[in-house]
Design an enzyme around this catalytic site. Sequence first.
Site, short mmCIF file in Angstrom:
data_model
loop_
_atom_site.label_atom_id
_atom_site.label_comp_id
_atom_site.label_asym_id
_atom_site.label_seq_id
_atom_site.Cartn_x
_atom_site.Cartn_y
_atom_site.Cartn_z
N GLU A 1 0.85 -1.19 0.00
CA GLU A 1 0.00 0.00 0.00
C GLU A 1 0.89 1.24 0.00
OE1 GLU A 1 -3.33 2.03 3.02
OE2 GLU A 1 -2.07 0.36 3.66
N GLU B 1 -8.80 9.45 6.25
CA GLU B 1 -8.74 8.53 7.37
C GLU B 1 -9.00 9.33 8.64
OE1 GLU B 1 -5.76 4.87 6.28
OE2 GLU B 1 -4.85 6.70 7.06
#
Length: 377
Positions: A157, A240
Amino acid sequence: MRPSMHHARRARGLFGALLTFLAVLAALLTTTSPAQAATTICEQYGSTTVQGRYVVQNNRWGTSETQCISVGDSGFTVTQADGSVATNGAPKSYPSIFNGCHYTNCSPGTNLPAQLSSISSAPTSISYSYVSNAVYDAAYDIWLDPTARKDGVNRTEIMVWFNKVGSIQPVGSQVGTATVAGRQWQVWSGNNGSNDVLSFVAPSAIGSWSFDVMDFVRQAVSRGLAQNNWYLTSVQAGFEPWQNGAGLAVSSFSSSVNTGGGSGDPGTPGGPAACRVTYGTNVWQGGFTADVTVANTGSSQVNGWKLAFALPSGQQITSAWGATVSPSSGSVTASNLAYNGQLAPGGQTSFGFQGTYGGTFAKPTGFTLNGTACTTA
């Protein structure tokens, strides 16, 4: 029996009035019809599509508290973000928009997954809206895997943090700084227990930006976190949040992946060209990586290119991507690969390499593209 002129005029008058009424009605419908109504999603993993090509997902996975997003034609807004989680752990969600495949949910018409070696560029752009009464990051998620995975967790990622508010930090630890896509970044590396994470953190907030995803992918390759035969599976952008988050918004987003093309013969460059070279480096004791962007500033297309430059004394190339570079030291030449040999006027391409050095690190002082000297940025 012929109607009288009075009746004829009356009929024409009624007909004209009817046409006028229909015209007014059409105008009212045109001017008062609302734009496509926003879609509200509160389901934990609820999603919808926008523009017929991207998926917007609520993606609440770290909390049982309610989170809702309002999805419009060009992006989304977090309208409710209840609860909070500890800032020294994982966030509570990742409301986001994406191109590609995420847990079997693939965006319409996407050409992802695509093998890295086949991708010439992956341009993307975004505009964010931020709030101050929350703890969050605004970030891209770029997912890579050894297989053309459309489900589950990918191997690597890449996160590109445009902004962060509060005492949060990426997975792992800071391993240095780097210039990528013309910007300076803090670089963090680690593993969250499921996948490797390579993060690039902007030193100050970026509200909107257009860039090439492959510039960050090549960083992952150069650091041994991916290989050119791996696959790009999705390009995602969102937030996030750890605490609150209502009001955060992605107001616009675009993503595409260009594959194929090129001259097919890196040994036959297509003549001189006006050019500009950007040479970014990430340096540590005894080693470095170089990110090189070659721009065609002329008015003619370049069909095949060779970029020549001299490595400073003591430097030696150990690996390269996006070009064939030889020899490994001294006066070297980078030649295009099959997929990136064509440079349209105003176009650019990037390649990079990793190497070692002794003594004091320095950058090359000059570059020539197909025999013509380039300016440097």
